[in-house]
Structures are given as C-alpha cells and as structure tokens.
Design a protein around this motif. Sequence first.
Motif, PDB file in Angstrom:
ATOM      1  N   LEU A 133       2.704  21.088  11.122  1.00 56.08           N
ATOM      2  CA  LEU A 133       3.183  19.749  10.793  1.00 56.08           C
ATOM      3  C   LEU A 133       4.351  19.365  11.691  1.00 56.08           C
ATOM      4  N   PRO A 134       4.674  18.074  11.775  1.00 57.22           N
ATOM      5  CA  PRO A 134       5.855  17.651  12.545  1.00 57.22           C
ATOM      6  C   PRO A 134       7.094  18.363  12.047  1.00 57.22           C
ATOM      7  N   ILE A 135       8.023  18.663  12.927  1.00 57.75           N
ATOM      8  CA  ILE A 135       9.195  19.460  12.576  1.00 57.75           C
ATOM      9  C   ILE A 135      10.004  18.846  11.452  1.00 57.75           C
ATOM     10  N   ALA A 136      10.037  17.519  11.371  1.00 56.78           N
ATOM     11  CA  ALA A 136      10.840  16.874  10.334  1.00 56.78           C
ATOM     12  C   ALA A 136      10.283  17.120   8.951  1.00 56.78           C
ATOM     13  N   ALA A 137       8.955  17.410   8.863  1.00 57.46           N
ATOM     14  CA  ALA A 137       8.344  17.580   7.550  1.00 57.46           C
ATOM     15  C   ALA A 137       8.155  19.031   7.176  1.00 57.46           C
ATOM     16  N   SER A 138       8.118  19.924   8.162  1.00 59.69           N
ATOM     17  CA  SER A 138       7.728  21.302   7.915  1.00 59.69           C
ATOM     18  C   SER A 138       8.497  22.017   6.825  1.00 59.69           C
ATOM     19  N   PRO A 139       9.845  22.020   6.832  1.00 58.40           N
ATOM     20  CA  PRO A 139      10.548  22.817   5.842  1.00 58.40           C
ATOM     21  C   PRO A 139      10.759  22.124   4.517  1.00 58.40           C
ATOM     22  N   CYS A 140      10.250  20.904   4.358  1.00 58.80           N
ATOM     23  CA  CYS A 140      10.550  20.136   3.159  1.00 58.80           C
ATOM     24  C   CYS A 140       9.507  20.342   2.082  1.00 58.80           C
ATOM     25  N   THR A 141       9.880  19.957   0.891  1.00 56.12           N
ATOM     26  CA  THR A 141       9.012  20.077  -0.266  1.00 56.12           C
ATOM     27  C   THR A 141       7.930  19.017  -0.243  1.00 56.12           C
ATOM     28  N   PHE A 142       6.724  19.408  -0.636  1.00 56.57           N
ATOM     29  CA  PHE A 142       5.661  18.464  -0.882  1.00 56.57           C
ATOM     30  C   PHE A 142       5.520  18.412  -2.391  1.00 56.57           C
ATOM     31  N   SER A 143       5.973  17.333  -3.008  1.00 52.94           N
ATOM     32  CA  SER A 143       6.012  17.307  -4.461  1.00 52.94           C
ATOM     33  C   SER A 143       5.542  15.969  -4.987  1.00 52.94           C
ATOM     34  N   SER A 144       5.240  15.956  -6.268  1.00 57.76           N
ATOM     35  CA  SER A 144       4.892  14.730  -6.958  1.00 57.76           C
ATOM     36  C   SER A 144       5.619  14.720  -8.280  1.00 57.76           C
TER      37      SER A 144
END
Length: 236
Positions: free
Chosen positions: A151-162
């Motif tokens: 994934l793009p670096i800006a999104a990689s370490p972040c949470t994918f949540s709902s």
Amino acid sequence: MEVHCDLEVDVNGQEVFMVDKKTLASFSGKFSKLFSSMTGRSKNLKVIFHDFPGGAEGFELISRFCYNNGKAEITPSNLVLLNCAARFMEMKNNGSRPSLIDQTVKSLEGISLWTWSELLVALRECQDLLPASSSLILEKVLDCVIGRLALPIAASPCTFSSENSSFQGSCDTRSSYSMRNNHSQASWWFEDFLFLNIDLIEKATMMMLSHNLDHATIRAPSLAKSYFLFSIRLQA
C-alpha cells in the motif's frame, strides 16, 4: 451449577491449577477422552503438561472459556495463543458445545481491520507458537502484513477500521515517526521485522514475490536476514 475443584493441572512446571474436570471436559476433547476411562473414580486427579502452548497463560485462557460457558474475549493479541491452546486441547464443535477453535478462526476474518502493531504482535505469536512450514493462521497474518507493504506509505502503518469493528485503533506511533523522518517506502518497516527468525524472513520474501512487490522492498528482508545473522555472531 455446582462446581468442584477435583482436578489438579500442572502446566509446564510453571503453575498448578485446581479446576473442575467436568467443566473442562465438556469443552475439551482431550480431557473428555482422558476422563471417559476413569468413570467411578472419586478421588482427585492430577494431570501434568510439559508442552502446553503458551504455558500457564494459555491454560488460563482456555479455562476461562470453559467456565464462561464457551465465551471468550478474542483479540489480535491473544487469538494465536487461544487457537494453539484450543487445538492442543481438541476444543472442537461437538454439536452441543461452542468450539473455541471455530471462534478463533471466525475472529481471523476481521484481520484486515487490525492495526499494523496488532499484526506484528500476532506475527510474533505465530513465530513463537506455530511451525513456519504449515499453519493457516500464520499464512493469513503474514499475507496481511505483506499486503500492507504494497500500500502507499501514508496508509501502510495505519489502522483499517470501521465503526462496527471491535479492532479499532490508531496509527502505529513508531511507524508514523519513521514516516516523519522521511524513511523510504521500501524500508519504513525494516526495524519492525528485526524480530523475525530466518525461516519467517525467507517465507516473507517468497510472499513478497507472490505479491509482486518492487525489488527495493523485496531486498529489505535480505538485509534483515544479514542483521539477524550478525546479531547471532555478536551473542556467540
């Protein structure tokens, strides 16, 4: 229901538990088969485990599941341990009782919502508890980890949540710090992988190839492997 502590369980020499054998046997195929041949014996029994997955912590978790009538709080940090302990105790679906194995596998369906930090915790648990050669959970965790690298670096370490997810969280602090310090996309995760052993580094590299990651990213595990071998030499 009246509960008796009529079973003494020594777990890997770490801790001794006094539990109700009927309660645990109702969820554990291993205990059920063990006690089925002991009908009529009223004296207290003792079971000694030398290789229980996760030691005393693992046994305590499955005991709580049994005493809580087949319910457990499954999180990214304990899912791997619960699954390993449940498989060891043969906690399958017998038609009338909930299966801890099934519950952990079901919880794994939400892995895409885990944070980067939660994935790393689960990956470390896989390394400590599961064989690198054959494990469905290891494959799923590692596949999700490698997928994040694509994934793009800006999104990689972040949470994918709902809003409905039980695995909500925030961006991983250390990875965010790395981004602020302009680490390249190919190596921002390098330090996070230093705990991996050689087998998992090689497995991660092969999975990167299957995900068609760029060559700069795929070369990074080789650097981690070299660092790992160098660390071993320093400790020798």
